[in-house]
Design a protein around this motif. Structure first.
Motif, PDB file in Angstrom:
ATOM      1  N   TYR A 247      93.201  46.988 -96.082  1.00  0.00           N
ATOM      2  CA  TYR A 247      92.772  46.908 -97.480  1.00  0.00           C
ATOM      3  C   TYR A 247      93.168  48.191 -98.200  1.00  0.00           C
ATOM      4  O   TYR A 247      92.955  49.292 -97.690  1.00  0.00           O
TER       5      TYR A 247
ATOM      6  N   GLU B 122      88.031  51.015 -91.737  1.00  0.00           N
ATOM      7  CA  GLU B 122      89.459  51.332 -91.857  1.00  0.00           C
ATOM      8  C   GLU B 122      89.686  52.841 -91.941  1.00  0.00           C
ATOM      9  O   GLU B 122      90.716  53.345 -91.517  1.00  0.00           O
ATOM     10  N   ASN B 123      88.737  53.544 -92.509  1.00  0.00           N
ATOM     11  CA  ASN B 123      88.863  54.972 -92.759  1.00  0.00           C
ATOM     12  C   ASN B 123      88.649  55.817 -91.504  1.00  0.00           C
ATOM     13  O   ASN B 123      88.969  56.990 -91.478  1.00  0.00           O
TER      14      ASN B 123
ATOM     15  N   LEU C  27      86.237  49.020 -95.597  1.00  0.00           N
ATOM     16  CA  LEU C  27      86.949  50.259 -95.910  1.00  0.00           C
ATOM     17  C   LEU C  27      86.437  51.424 -95.062  1.00  0.00           C
ATOM     18  O   LEU C  27      87.223  52.276 -94.635  1.00  0.00           O
TER      19      LEU C  27
ATOM     20  N   THR D 283      91.009  55.750 -96.744  1.00  0.00           N
ATOM     21  CA  THR D 283      90.435  55.014 -97.865  1.00  0.00           C
ATOM     22  C   THR D 283      89.343  55.819 -98.559  1.00  0.00           C
ATOM     23  O   THR D 283      88.545  55.250 -99.313  1.00  0.00           O
TER      24      THR D 283
END
Length: 93
Positions: A39, A89-90, A86, A7
Motif C-alpha cells: 500500500y 508494512e512499515n 500500513l 510508510t
C-alpha cells in the motif's frame, strides 16, 4: 518473501485524518510485488465535500496515481484497517 515499505509519512497523514474525521471509508492504493500488496497511498472521502469538485474527485485521483504508478490496484476499506496494514508494512524486516 515479505517486503517492507517506509510508510511513516502516510501513517502520520492517515492518523490525522482518522483523528479529525473518524474511521471513514478510504480507497487504499497498492501495487503487487511477488503477490504481496504494498500500500502506497489512499483516497479519503471527506464528510464535507464542499471544498471538492464532487464524484469526479476519485477519478482525478486515480489519474494522478496512474501517472506515477501505471499498474496499481485500489481497494475499499476502513481507515483503521488501512492504518493497521500500513503499520505492518512499515516494520523493518
Amino acid at each position: 518473501m515479505k517486503f517492507s515499505y517506509d510508510t511513516s509519512k502516510l501513517l502520520q497523514e492517515l492518523g490525522k485524518d482518522i483523528f479529525e474525521f473518524g474511521n471513514q471509508k478510504v480507497w487504499a492504493y497498492y501495487r503487487r510485488m511477488d503477490g504481496q500488496k504494498i500500500y502506497f497511498d489512499y483516497y479519503f472521502e471527506y464528510p464535507d465535500t464542499s471544498d471538492f469538485e464532487g464524484p469526479n474527485d476519485l477519478a482525478k485521483f486515480d489519474k494522478s496515481v496512474r501517472d506515477e504508478v501505471p499498474n496499481f490496484g485500489r481497494q475499499e476499506m476502513s481507515a483503521n484497517d488501512l492504518y493497521e496494514l500500513l503499520k505492518d508494512e512499515n516494520e523493518t524486516i
